[in-house]
Motif scaffolding. Sequence first.
Motif, PDB file in Angstrom:
ATOM      1  N   PHE A  93       0.829  -1.202   0.000  1.00 27.97           N
ATOM      2  CA  PHE A  93       0.000   0.000   0.000  1.00 27.97           C
ATOM      3  C   PHE A  93       0.866   1.255   0.000  1.00 27.97           C
ATOM      4  N   TYR A  94       1.830   1.337   0.902  1.00 34.08           N
ATOM      5  CA  TYR A  94       2.649   2.544   1.015  1.00 34.08           C
ATOM      6  C   TYR A  94       3.493   2.784  -0.237  1.00 34.08           C
ATOM      7  N   GLU A  95       3.922   1.722  -0.887  1.00 35.18           N
ATOM      8  CA  GLU A  95       4.662   1.910  -2.129  1.00 35.18           C
ATOM      9  C   GLU A  95       3.734   2.374  -3.250  1.00 35.18           C
ATOM     10  N   ALA A  96       2.578   1.743  -3.377  1.00 34.94           N
ATOM     11  CA  ALA A  96       1.640   2.101  -4.450  1.00 34.94           C
ATOM     12  C   ALA A  96       1.048   3.491  -4.239  1.00 34.94           C
ATOM     13  N   ALA A  97       0.660   3.816  -3.013  1.00 36.25           N
ATOM     14  CA  ALA A  97      -0.034   5.073  -2.744  1.00 36.25           C
ATOM     15  C   ALA A  97       0.900   6.265  -2.633  1.00 36.25           C
ATOM     16  N   LEU A  98       2.105   6.054  -2.060  1.00 37.30           N
ATOM     17  CA  LEU A  98       2.977   7.186  -1.734  1.00 37.30           C
ATOM     18  C   LEU A  98       4.416   7.034  -2.224  1.00 37.30           C
ATOM     19  N   GLY A  99       4.732   5.926  -2.844  1.00 36.33           N
ATOM     20  CA  GLY A  99       6.083   5.725  -3.357  1.00 36.33           C
ATOM     21  C   GLY A  99       7.118   5.433  -2.290  1.00 36.33           C
ATOM     22  N   LEU A 100       6.678   5.055  -1.083  1.00 36.00           N
ATOM     23  CA  LEU A 100       7.625   4.755  -0.006  1.00 36.00           C
ATOM     24  C   LEU A 100       8.201   3.358  -0.212  1.00 36.00           C
ATOM     25  N   LYS A 101       9.492   3.240   0.037  1.00 40.12           N
ATOM     26  CA  LYS A 101      10.180   1.960  -0.153  1.00 40.12           C
ATOM     27  C   LYS A 101      10.967   1.597   1.101  1.00 40.12           C
ATOM     28  N   GLU A 102      11.173   0.313   1.276  1.00 40.50           N
ATOM     29  CA  GLU A 102      11.942  -0.167   2.427  1.00 40.50           C
ATOM     30  C   GLU A 102      13.372   0.340   2.344  1.00 40.50           C
ATOM     31  N   VAL A 103      13.842   0.903   3.466  1.00 40.62           N
ATOM     32  CA  VAL A 103      15.229   1.355   3.530  1.00 40.62           C
ATOM     33  C   VAL A 103      16.056   0.502   4.489  1.00 40.62           C
TER      34      VAL A 103
END
Length: 123
Positions: free
Chosen positions: A21-31
């Motif tokens: 969800f966070y990647e699709a909705a906001l472009g957030l990726k695991e760091v």
Amino acid sequence: MEFAFTHYNYNVLNLEKSMAFYEAALGLKEVRRKEATDGSWKLVYLGDDKTDFELELTWLRDRKEPYNLGENEIHLAFLTDDFEAAHAKHKDMGCICFENPEMGIYFIVDPDGYWLEILPPRK
């Protein structure tokens, strides 16, 4: 003495679903991530590649019931450079939970019920 923001935490029931969800909705990726040696918990830190601020997702193996968010009067806020495109994307995803056209903002909701405010570019 000085302090600086580093991260904010949300506890989640389904880590993979939340990360997607966070990647699709906001472009957030695991760091980065941390995991218990016995598999009882995982901490996954998501970043935006623009700031040092991270969202920590905490997953607990033994947690089965949804988290009680109370009145859910908390949220994270995100600026977007293309408000109209972001709104269209989130509308297509079906995750918009509240809109305030007078203020020029809207909110999306993640799989666990946390609200995220979407703001237009600052003028």
